[in-house]
Design a protein around this motif. Structure first.
Motif, PDB file in Angstrom:
ATOM      1  N   VAL A 285       0.738  -1.248  -0.073  1.00  0.00           N
ATOM      2  CA  VAL A 285      -0.029   0.193  -0.034  1.00  0.00           C
ATOM      3  C   VAL A 285       0.903   1.311   0.057  1.00  0.00           C
ATOM      4  O   VAL A 285       1.967   1.227   0.589  1.00  0.00           O
ATOM      5  CB  VAL A 285      -0.838   0.069   1.387  1.00  0.00           C
ATOM      6  N   PHE A 286       0.285   2.406  -0.732  1.00  0.00           N
ATOM      7  CA  PHE A 286       1.132   3.379  -0.616  1.00  0.00           C
ATOM      8  C   PHE A 286       0.203   4.955  -0.757  1.00  0.00           C
ATOM      9  O   PHE A 286      -0.780   4.382  -1.190  1.00  0.00           O
ATOM     10  CB  PHE A 286       2.087   3.558  -1.508  1.00  0.00           C
ATOM     11  N   GLY A 287       0.543   5.908  -0.270  1.00  0.00           N
ATOM     12  CA  GLY A 287      -0.392   7.140  -0.374  1.00  0.00           C
ATOM     13  C   GLY A 287      -0.797   7.847   0.846  1.00  0.00           C
ATOM     14  O   GLY A 287      -0.037   7.263   1.942  1.00  0.00           O
ATOM     15  N   SER A 288      -1.983   8.331   0.860  1.00  0.00           N
ATOM     16  CA  SER A 288      -2.215   8.908   2.098  1.00  0.00           C
ATOM     17  C   SER A 288      -2.560   8.053   3.304  1.00  0.00           C
ATOM     18  O   SER A 288      -3.161   7.071   3.035  1.00  0.00           O
ATOM     19  CB  SER A 288      -3.518   9.702   1.927  1.00  0.00           C
ATOM     20  N   GLY A 289      -2.006   8.310   4.496  1.00  0.00           N
ATOM     21  CA  GLY A 289      -2.868   7.279   5.549  1.00  0.00           C
ATOM     22  C   GLY A 289      -3.654   7.842   6.363  1.00  0.00           C
ATOM     23  O   GLY A 289      -4.102   6.973   7.463  1.00  0.00           O
ATOM     24  N   THR A 290      -4.358   8.607   6.100  1.00  0.00           N
ATOM     25  CA  THR A 290      -5.683   9.303   6.795  1.00  0.00           C
ATOM     26  C   THR A 290      -6.614   8.315   6.945  1.00  0.00           C
ATOM     27  O   THR A 290      -6.801   7.430   6.114  1.00  0.00           O
ATOM     28  CB  THR A 290      -6.212  10.402   5.794  1.00  0.00           C
ATOM     29  N   ASP A 291      -6.874   8.345   8.383  1.00  0.00           N
ATOM     30  CA  ASP A 291      -8.052   7.279   8.890  1.00  0.00           C
ATOM     31  C   ASP A 291      -7.743   5.885   8.440  1.00  0.00           C
ATOM     32  O   ASP A 291      -8.527   4.962   8.768  1.00  0.00           O
ATOM     33  CB  ASP A 291      -9.281   7.686   7.995  1.00  0.00           C
ATOM     34  N   GLY A 292      -6.416   5.488   8.825  1.00  0.00           N
ATOM     35  CA  GLY A 292      -5.960   4.231   8.588  1.00  0.00           C
ATOM     36  C   GLY A 292      -6.158   3.390   7.372  1.00  0.00           C
ATOM     37  O   GLY A 292      -5.914   2.245   7.483  1.00  0.00           O
ATOM     38  N   ARG A 293      -6.409   4.155   6.291  1.00  0.00           N
ATOM     39  CA  ARG A 293      -6.630   3.444   5.043  1.00  0.00           C
ATOM     40  C   ARG A 293      -5.521   2.398   4.370  1.00  0.00           C
ATOM     41  O   ARG A 293      -5.712   1.760   3.617  1.00  0.00           O
ATOM     42  CB  ARG A 293      -7.106   4.513   3.783  1.00  0.00           C
ATOM     43  N   LEU A 294      -4.221   2.656   5.000  1.00  0.00           N
ATOM     44  CA  LEU A 294      -3.258   1.776   4.396  1.00  0.00           C
ATOM     45  C   LEU A 294      -3.286   0.492   5.276  1.00  0.00           C
ATOM     46  O   LEU A 294      -2.519  -0.287   4.865  1.00  0.00           O
ATOM     47  CB  LEU A 294      -1.942   2.697   4.433  1.00  0.00           C
ATOM     48  N   GLY A 295      -3.592   0.324   6.466  1.00  0.00           N
ATOM     49  CA  GLY A 295      -3.728  -0.757   7.151  1.00  0.00           C
ATOM     50  C   GLY A 295      -2.556  -0.924   8.083  1.00  0.00           C
ATOM     51  O   GLY A 295      -2.243  -2.085   8.146  1.00  0.00           O
TER      52      GLY A 295
ATOM     53  N   ARG B 162       4.576   0.008   0.416  1.00  0.00           N
ATOM     54  CA  ARG B 162       5.006  -0.790   1.640  1.00  0.00           C
ATOM     55  C   ARG B 162       3.954  -2.177   2.056  1.00  0.00           C
ATOM     56  O   ARG B 162       2.893  -1.976   1.935  1.00  0.00           O
ATOM     57  CB  ARG B 162       4.979  -0.016   2.795  1.00  0.00           C
ATOM     58  N   ILE B 163       4.587  -3.344   2.372  1.00  0.00           N
ATOM     59  CA  ILE B 163       3.876  -4.543   2.595  1.00  0.00           C
ATOM     60  C   ILE B 163       3.238  -4.472   3.974  1.00  0.00           C
ATOM     61  O   ILE B 163       3.734  -3.776   4.780  1.00  0.00           O
ATOM     62  CB  ILE B 163       4.933  -5.676   2.945  1.00  0.00           C
ATOM     63  N   VAL B 164       1.902  -4.970   3.998  1.00  0.00           N
ATOM     64  CA  VAL B 164       1.106  -4.940   5.008  1.00  0.00           C
ATOM     65  C   VAL B 164       1.574  -6.112   5.853  1.00  0.00           C
ATOM     66  O   VAL B 164       0.980  -7.172   5.477  1.00  0.00           O
ATOM     67  CB  VAL B 164      -0.379  -4.775   4.791  1.00  0.00           C
ATOM     68  N   ALA B 165       2.482  -5.831   6.741  1.00  0.00           N
ATOM     69  CA  ALA B 165       3.111  -7.042   7.626  1.00  0.00           C
ATOM     70  C   ALA B 165       1.958  -7.995   8.240  1.00  0.00           C
ATOM     71  O   ALA B 165       1.995  -9.183   8.124  1.00  0.00           O
ATOM     72  CB  ALA B 165       4.036  -6.460   8.578  1.00  0.00           C
ATOM     73  N   SER B 166       1.084  -7.514   8.427  1.00  0.00           N
ATOM     74  CA  SER B 166      -0.053  -8.040   9.521  1.00  0.00           C
ATOM     75  C   SER B 166      -0.748  -9.239   8.608  1.00  0.00           C
ATOM     76  O   SER B 166      -1.508 -10.061   9.079  1.00  0.00           O
ATOM     77  CB  SER B 166      -0.953  -7.153  10.292  1.00  0.00           C
TER      78      SER B 166
ATOM     79  N   ARG C 232      -9.146   7.032  -3.770  1.00  0.00           N
ATOM     80  CA  ARG C 232      -9.174   8.527  -3.754  1.00  0.00           C
ATOM     81  C   ARG C 232      -7.874   9.445  -3.659  1.00  0.00           C
ATOM     82  O   ARG C 232      -7.151   9.824  -4.612  1.00  0.00           O
ATOM     83  CB  ARG C 232      -9.957   9.398  -3.039  1.00  0.00           C
ATOM     84  N   ASN C 233      -6.845   8.672  -2.514  1.00  0.00           N
ATOM     85  CA  ASN C 233      -5.603   9.305  -2.332  1.00  0.00           C
ATOM     86  C   ASN C 233      -4.704   8.343  -1.888  1.00  0.00           C
ATOM     87  O   ASN C 233      -3.621   8.197  -1.383  1.00  0.00           O
ATOM     88  CB  ASN C 233      -5.556  10.122  -1.208  1.00  0.00           C
ATOM     89  N   HIS C 234      -4.978   6.987  -2.334  1.00  0.00           N
ATOM     90  CA  HIS C 234      -4.219   5.868  -2.009  1.00  0.00           C
ATOM     91  C   HIS C 234      -4.189   4.681  -2.953  1.00  0.00           C
ATOM     92  O   HIS C 234      -5.109   4.586  -3.812  1.00  0.00           O
ATOM     93  CB  HIS C 234      -4.268   5.296  -0.692  1.00  0.00           C
ATOM     94  N   THR C 235      -3.243   3.910  -3.220  1.00  0.00           N
ATOM     95  CA  THR C 235      -2.823   2.826  -3.865  1.00  0.00           C
ATOM     96  C   THR C 235      -2.630   1.514  -3.471  1.00  0.00           C
ATOM     97  O   THR C 235      -1.944   1.491  -2.239  1.00  0.00           O
ATOM     98  CB  THR C 235      -1.965   3.342  -5.099  1.00  0.00           C
ATOM     99  N   ALA C 236      -3.161   0.512  -3.864  1.00  0.00           N
ATOM    100  CA  ALA C 236      -2.737  -0.959  -3.240  1.00  0.00           C
ATOM    101  C   ALA C 236      -2.439  -1.899  -4.200  1.00  0.00           C
ATOM    102  O   ALA C 236      -2.984  -1.949  -5.406  1.00  0.00           O
ATOM    103  CB  ALA C 236      -3.927  -1.300  -2.483  1.00  0.00           C
ATOM    104  N   ALA C 237      -1.711  -2.760  -3.974  1.00  0.00           N
ATOM    105  CA  ALA C 237      -1.252  -3.850  -5.143  1.00  0.00           C
ATOM    106  C   ALA C 237      -1.012  -5.102  -4.370  1.00  0.00           C
ATOM    107  O   ALA C 237      -0.541  -5.428  -3.453  1.00  0.00           O
ATOM    108  CB  ALA C 237      -0.001  -3.272  -5.783  1.00  0.00           C
ATOM    109  N   VAL C 238      -1.437  -6.127  -5.272  1.00  0.00           N
ATOM    110  CA  VAL C 238      -0.970  -7.455  -4.977  1.00  0.00           C
ATOM    111  C   VAL C 238       0.324  -7.842  -5.633  1.00  0.00           C
ATOM    112  O   VAL C 238       0.623  -7.689  -6.875  1.00  0.00           O
ATOM    113  CB  VAL C 238      -2.109  -8.618  -5.629  1.00  0.00           C
ATOM    114  N   VAL C 239       1.311  -8.244  -4.742  1.00  0.00           N
ATOM    115  CA  VAL C 239       2.733  -8.308  -5.110  1.00  0.00           C
ATOM    116  C   VAL C 239       3.073  -9.864  -4.884  1.00  0.00           C
ATOM    117  O   VAL C 239       3.022 -10.188  -3.794  1.00  0.00           O
ATOM    118  CB  VAL C 239       3.730  -7.172  -4.308  1.00  0.00           C
TER     119      VAL C 239
END
Length: 415
Positions: free
Chosen positions: A12-22, A34-38, A397-404
């Motif tokens: 995930v990357f981009g704005s972290g507002t409100d925890g949207r990156l996890g 950045r990998i969502v380690a959890s 809107r302000n963030h991106t996520a990818a399956v890697v």
């Protein structure tokens, strides 16, 4: 790097507002993926980015959500306005597809049932007249049970579903024609229950997408159709107008394999892997370089130069994302952050290039962080020998996520 089997992770990357990156606390923006380690113990199947929340499906059918929860769009954590780390949504059966909308979420289970939750007051959940404006727990969309659903899409205030035999259903708010049902006495109504899009009669749809106020499909022969908000040329119809019913995109080259509609611009991948763009430019979102400054609009689909043969496209509010057939990831457009969040805004970075500067032409994302201080960079010799590959991407809107997919050394997840 020690030898490790290939695994599929969420980045995930981009704005972290409100925890949207996890990524948990502290909540900060991420300028590189950045990998969502959890979630590293799961094999990731699909990710969908909403307005300010994210939904993830794993190979075993688990569904996790995180981010803004002011309308109950996470399907858990009833009292929390936002959740900064993944929490599983409890459903009766494993999940095979998810769609995160502006303020609501849809999930399709292996039993063929559609579940919906979040903002409910405008029909976008498809459950009929709601008793409350928000649904904090998943509700079954009964009218589509047994319909043979295969995929979902969600906009800001509307929803769509596709059946195995190629029928498309839409429901919710019909602003700008987003539902494709036309008008009644000049008025576009709200649909509280799923309704088949009759303008697609004779069309066998096989892929579905949604913008904030528009919907699109690709049929079994690679033809594309779109309807809804089009006053920025973003539907690809060649008209600067909203469309209340489906319009075939005759201007697109043949054999569309991926269609991504956005708020003001859209991308399509055509049969030979080329990427085209249409709509209005916002901060470089058309990818045409600084020459775009002179026109600011693509009235007809234009090729995007500097890209490999493409697998899939995604569009955020003002940024563009392209996954190459070779697993490379390219982004361009707006890299800042504002709006569609409740709490302090922590910056942008949704292009993944290490800063919040806009890009007027496509640029490859080269770095993947495994933790706050550790990363794999494609320019490093040891990474080039066993590179990380992007299989799919989603844009909010302000963030991106990818399956890697990569040979991850779990020790690199440690801070």
């Amino acid at each position: 790097m020690s030898k490790s089997p290939l695994t599929r992770v969420l980045a995930v990357f981009g704005s972290g507002t409100d925890g949207r990156l996890g990524l948990g606390f502290p909540i900060t923006s991420q300028l590189y993926p950045r990998i969502v380690a959890s979630l590293a113990g799961y094999s990731i199947k699909q990710v969908s980015c909403g307005g300010a929340h994210t939904a993830v499906v794993t190979d075993d059918g688990s569904l996790f959500t995180f981010g803004l929860n002011d309308w109950g769009q996470l399907g858990h954590s009833r009292e929390d306005k936002f959740v900064a780390a993944p929490i599983e949504v409890t459903l009766p059966d494993p999940v095979k597809a998810v769609a995160a909308g502006g303020f609501h979420t849809l999930a399709l289970t292996t039993a063929g049932e559609l579940w919906a939750w979040g903002m409910a007051g405008e029909g976008q959940l498809g459950i009929g007249q709601p008793t409350e404006g928000r649904q904090l727990e998943p509700r079954l969309v009964k009218s589509l049970s047994g319909s043979g659903l295969v995929s979902l899409a969600a906009g800001d205030h509307h929803s769509a579903a596709l059946t195995a035999d190629g029928q498309v259903f839409t429901w919710g708010r019909g602003d700008h024609g987003a539902l494709g049902h036309g008008a009644v006495h000049g008025y576009v109504p709200v649909e509280l229950l799923p309704k088949r899009v009759r303008g697609l009669a004779g069309v066998r749809a096989q892929a579905l997408c949604a913008a904030p106020y528009a919907t699109g499909v690709v049929d079994s022969s690679g033809g594309a159709y779109a309807w809804g908000h089009g006053t920025g040329w973003q539907l690809g119809t060649g008209r600067n107008a909203n469309e209340l019913a489906p319009v075939k995109l005759e201007s697109l080259p043949g054999g569309v394999t991926s269609l991504a509609l956005g708020q003001l611009h859209s991308l399509a991948v055509v049969g030979d892997g080329r990427t085209v763009v249409f709509g209005s430019d916002e901060c470089g979102s058309l990818g045409g370089g600084t020459e775009t400054l002179r026109s600011r609009v693509a009235r007809q689909p234009l090729p995007v130069e500097g890209l490999p043969l493409a697998r899939q496209a995604a569009v955020g509010w003002k940024h563009s994302v392209l996954v190459g057939q070779d697993g490379r990831l390219f982004t361009w457009g707006w890299s800042g952050a504002m709006g569609q969040g409740t709490f302090t805004d922590y910056g942008g970075g949704q292009l993944g290039h290490g800063d919040d500067e806009d890009r007027w032409a496509p640029e490859q994302v080269l770095r993947l962080h495994t933790s706050r201080h550790r990363y794999y960079d494609l320019r490093a010799a040891f990474v080039q020998a066993r590179p990380w590959r992007v299989l799919a991407a989603a844009a909010g809107r302000n963030h991106t996520a990818a399956v890697v997919e990569l040979p991850l050394d779990v020790r690199d997840l440690a801070e």
